[in-house]
Write a protein that holds these residues in place. Sequence first.
Motif, PDB file in Angstrom:
ATOM      1  N   LEU A 136       0.839  -1.201   0.000  1.00 15.56           N
ATOM      2  CA  LEU A 136       0.000   0.000   0.000  1.00 15.56           C
ATOM      3  C   LEU A 136       0.877   1.255   0.000  1.00 15.56           C
ATOM      4  O   LEU A 136       0.571   2.237  -0.691  1.00 15.56           O
ATOM      5  CB  LEU A 136      -0.929  -0.013   1.210  1.00 15.56           C
ATOM      6  CG  LEU A 136      -2.049  -1.068   1.192  1.00 15.56           C
ATOM      7  CD1 LEU A 136      -2.755  -1.136   2.541  1.00 15.56           C
ATOM      8  CD2 LEU A 136      -3.077  -0.745   0.095  1.00 15.56           C
ATOM      9  N   ALA A 137       1.959   1.208   0.770  1.00 18.54           N
ATOM     10  CA  ALA A 137       2.875   2.350   0.791  1.00 18.54           C
ATOM     11  C   ALA A 137       3.574   2.508  -0.549  1.00 18.54           C
ATOM     12  O   ALA A 137       3.761   3.632  -1.041  1.00 18.54           O
ATOM     13  CB  ALA A 137       3.900   2.168   1.910  1.00 18.54           C
ATOM     14  N   TYR A 141       1.317   4.187  -3.011  1.00 22.47           N
ATOM     15  CA  TYR A 141       1.208   5.625  -2.733  1.00 22.47           C
ATOM     16  C   TYR A 141       2.410   6.373  -3.302  1.00 22.47           C
ATOM     17  O   TYR A 141       2.288   7.511  -3.772  1.00 22.47           O
ATOM     18  CB  TYR A 141       1.111   5.841  -1.226  1.00 22.47           C
ATOM     19  CG  TYR A 141       0.963   7.284  -0.824  1.00 22.47           C
ATOM     20  CD1 TYR A 141      -0.271   7.929  -0.920  1.00 22.47           C
ATOM     21  CD2 TYR A 141       2.059   8.012  -0.339  1.00 22.47           C
ATOM     22  CE1 TYR A 141      -0.406   9.252  -0.545  1.00 22.47           C
ATOM     23  CE2 TYR A 141       1.931   9.328   0.022  1.00 22.47           C
ATOM     24  CZ  TYR A 141       0.693   9.952  -0.082  1.00 22.47           C
ATOM     25  OH  TYR A 141       0.555  11.270   0.268  1.00 22.47           O
ATOM     26  N   ASN A 196       4.118   5.326  -5.907  1.00 20.73           N
ATOM     27  CA  ASN A 196       4.276   4.952  -7.319  1.00 20.73           C
ATOM     28  C   ASN A 196       5.513   4.080  -7.543  1.00 20.73           C
ATOM     29  O   ASN A 196       6.271   4.264  -8.505  1.00 20.73           O
ATOM     30  CB  ASN A 196       4.355   6.197  -8.215  1.00 20.73           C
ATOM     31  CG  ASN A 196       3.035   6.959  -8.259  1.00 20.73           C
ATOM     32  OD1 ASN A 196       1.969   6.338  -8.328  1.00 20.73           O
ATOM     33  ND2 ASN A 196       3.121   8.271  -8.184  1.00 20.73           N
ATOM     34  N   PHE A 219      -4.999  -0.913  -5.150  1.00 21.16           N
ATOM     35  CA  PHE A 219      -5.167  -0.457  -3.763  1.00 21.16           C
ATOM     36  C   PHE A 219      -6.385  -1.123  -3.134  1.00 21.16           C
ATOM     37  O   PHE A 219      -6.325  -1.647  -2.018  1.00 21.16           O
ATOM     38  CB  PHE A 219      -5.315   1.069  -3.759  1.00 21.16           C
ATOM     39  CG  PHE A 219      -5.334   1.679  -2.390  1.00 21.16           C
ATOM     40  CD1 PHE A 219      -4.163   2.051  -1.759  1.00 21.16           C
ATOM     41  CD2 PHE A 219      -6.539   1.868  -1.715  1.00 21.16           C
ATOM     42  CE1 PHE A 219      -4.188   2.615  -0.486  1.00 21.16           C
ATOM     43  CE2 PHE A 219      -6.569   2.410  -0.450  1.00 21.16           C
ATOM     44  CZ  PHE A 219      -5.384   2.793   0.172  1.00 21.16           C
TER      45      PHE A 219
END
Length: 325
Positions: free
Chosen positions: A43-44, A47, A49, A58
């Motif tokens: 997920l990080a 965020y 890219n 996501f």
Amino acid sequence: MRRREARIRQLEQERDEREARIFQLFPRLAEIKEVQAEIGLDLARLYLNRPTRFRMTFDELREWSVRLSREREALLRQHGIDPHELEVHWDCPACRNTGWIREAAGGDEVSPPRKCACLIQEEIEDLYRAAGLTGPLREQTFDRFDLTVYPPEHRKHNAGVLEDCRRFAESVASGTARGSLLLQGPVGLGKTFLACAIGNRVIAAGKTVGYFTLSEFIDLVRSQKFDEDRSSAIQPLLEADLIILDDLGAEKVTDFVAQELFNLINLRLNRQLPMVASTNLLPTELEDTYGERIASRLLYGFEALTLKGNDVRRVLRKRASGGAR
């Protein structure tokens, strides 16, 4: 803060040990934790890219994480495991043992951290230990000062002394005190009690206090003076918000003792730092014992308060044995 950091590490280690025992019995719980950690990293990465491990969107990652959480909860219920056993058992859940509480101020703003009540209490406990006001001395407060132990003819006078001490303590606690107190009177009239009550009130306000008999203070000065590594350690103590010197006149007075006592009193008076001294000596005896320089500063640089009556210890012993007042 070092104590707190060590305690946090200890609590986290205890959590890790509980977790390891549970994971050994139920490996699927360990797998779920590992996969959820990887999902969090993905997920990080999305965020930022950056390339992801699972090559999922996501929403797909979030949905997968939710399914894993539900599976975890079901496994814990199935095997009768309290979820709390897989968490850190904080002494203070409000701040998680950090001593600071951080609250969102709304929007993107973050309010400044504020001290947790547990840290404030710990600081006060440290102040008591640093002051030397521990054990029974800590219990000597204004509310426990019993005027009925004095003969009736002296109670009104001593009540006035009590109120003067209370006002002095409040002024030190508020940072407005510029004078000092000399508590006088024969043995056993409560001078030490009132001195400690003043110190306890000042500490409760978060101020620094040093409580000593003169012999204790001289021992400290002597150890610091002849130890180069500790020669500067006494200075913060000399500049504490309040210094209490109890029972002047009970020690053997040498030139060294007299000089160091003079240095302390002179420093406090010149800097308008409050001080409390107590003595059984009469004014003339103060000069005979410590010399004119010290006696004049104690008698004219301090506000003198004199307790009247008889040794209250006899009254207290009589009460403890069941006798009448």
